[in-house]
Scaffold this motif. Structure first.
Motif, PDB file in Angstrom:
ATOM      1  N   VAL A 154     -13.998  29.495 -13.396  1.00  0.00           N
ATOM      2  CA  VAL A 154     -15.403  29.832 -13.181  1.00  0.00           C
ATOM      3  C   VAL A 154     -16.313  28.888 -13.970  1.00  0.00           C
ATOM      4  CG1 VAL A 154     -17.180  31.586 -13.609  1.00  0.00           C
ATOM      5  CG2 VAL A 154     -14.987  32.247 -12.600  1.00  0.00           C
ATOM      6  N   ASP A 175     -13.712  34.655  -8.804  1.00  0.00           N
ATOM      7  CA  ASP A 175     -13.121  35.528  -9.819  1.00  0.00           C
ATOM      8  C   ASP A 175     -12.224  36.574  -9.161  1.00  0.00           C
ATOM      9  OD1 ASP A 175     -12.660  37.470 -11.885  1.00  0.00           O
ATOM     10  OD2 ASP A 175     -14.497  36.843 -12.887  1.00  0.00           O
ATOM     11  N   LEU A 180     -19.325  33.231  -7.094  1.00  0.00           N
ATOM     12  CA  LEU A 180     -18.571  33.491  -8.318  1.00  0.00           C
ATOM     13  C   LEU A 180     -17.730  34.754  -8.186  1.00  0.00           C
ATOM     14  CD1 LEU A 180     -21.201  32.601 -11.090  1.00  0.00           C
ATOM     15  CD2 LEU A 180     -19.320  31.190 -10.237  1.00  0.00           C
TER      16      LEU A 180
END
Length: 232
Positions: A64, A48, A44
């Motif tokens: 996400v 991001d 993640l």
């Protein structure tokens, strides 16, 4: 003469910035809590970190969120995914093009002709981190604060669209290390504080870090409060 480092980070400017922060953002106890980032999910953090460059953050939240949903549907735990799980997910869905379709986002790393999809950059970043033995946020935090920092940083900067180093700083923040992401919002705030047309990324990051010391707050907290104010 004002003391400054190689980034053009003068003490007097940091003091001006800290004063401006107090005037505009109010005292630190009134600031909103920071988001937690992804201290247990390097997957993640990579998504991001790359997707957030140059776009409205709502688009990043959507990407996400869709990745999380698809990983859960497949029986995974996205909040604990490392880059191994990220790369495996890409391969299972059919590569970067299919991943872009899955998260419904075909943004590219820049507006230059031929710029690769951010989905492609995320995949290459995952492979590059794996190649230097970085699978988890814990491993990244260890490497980024140790003697291996330069090597790991260099492979990240070699990923398409990441050469400025801004996403590298942000990746480390998302993984749980204190820092500043000197993007356009941070630079705009710092430039306004110093009454300048612009402030280079490295200088802006350094000044926010020094202002955070003067305010007795973490640089991440100050970065987020500036970003939240500018976003509004």
């Amino acid at each position: 003469m004002d003391r400054a480092d190689g980034a053009g980070c003068a003490v007097v400017d940091a003091d001006r910035l800290a004063t401006f922060v107090r005037q505009v953002l109010g005292p630190p106890p009134t600031w909103r809590p920071m988001p937690p980032g992804y201290p247990d999910s390097l997957a993640l953090a990579v998504i991001d970190g790359i997707w957030s460059m140059g776009v409205r953050y709502k688009a990043v939240e959507n990407v996400v969120g869709r990745y999380r949903r698809h990983r859960r549907e497949a029986g995974g735990d996205p909040n604990r995914d490392g880059v191994r799980e990220l790369v495996q997910h890409y391969e299972q869905v059919g590569g970067p093009e299919r991943f872009a379709e899955q998260v419904d986002n075909r943004q590219r790393v820049s507006t230059h002709p031929g710029a690769v999809l951010k989905a492609e950059a995320v995949y290459r970043a995952g492979l590059s981190l794996q190649a230097v033995g970085i699978e988890t946020c814990e491993q990244l935090r260890t490497a980024a604060t140790g003697s291996d920092k330069a090597r790991v940083k260099s492979v990240w900067l070699a990923v398409p669209g990441q050469a400025s180093g801004i996403s590298w700083r942000y990746l480390l923040m998302l993984a749980g290390l204190p820092g500043v992401k000197p993007d356009r919002m941070i630079r705009r705030f710092v430039a306004r504080a110093l009454d300048r047309a612009d402030v280079p990324p490295e200088a802006a990051g350094c000044l926010v870090e020094k202002a955070a010391e003067l305010l007795d707050v973490s640089p991440t907290s100050l970065d987020h409060e500036i970003w939240r104010h500018e976003r509004a």
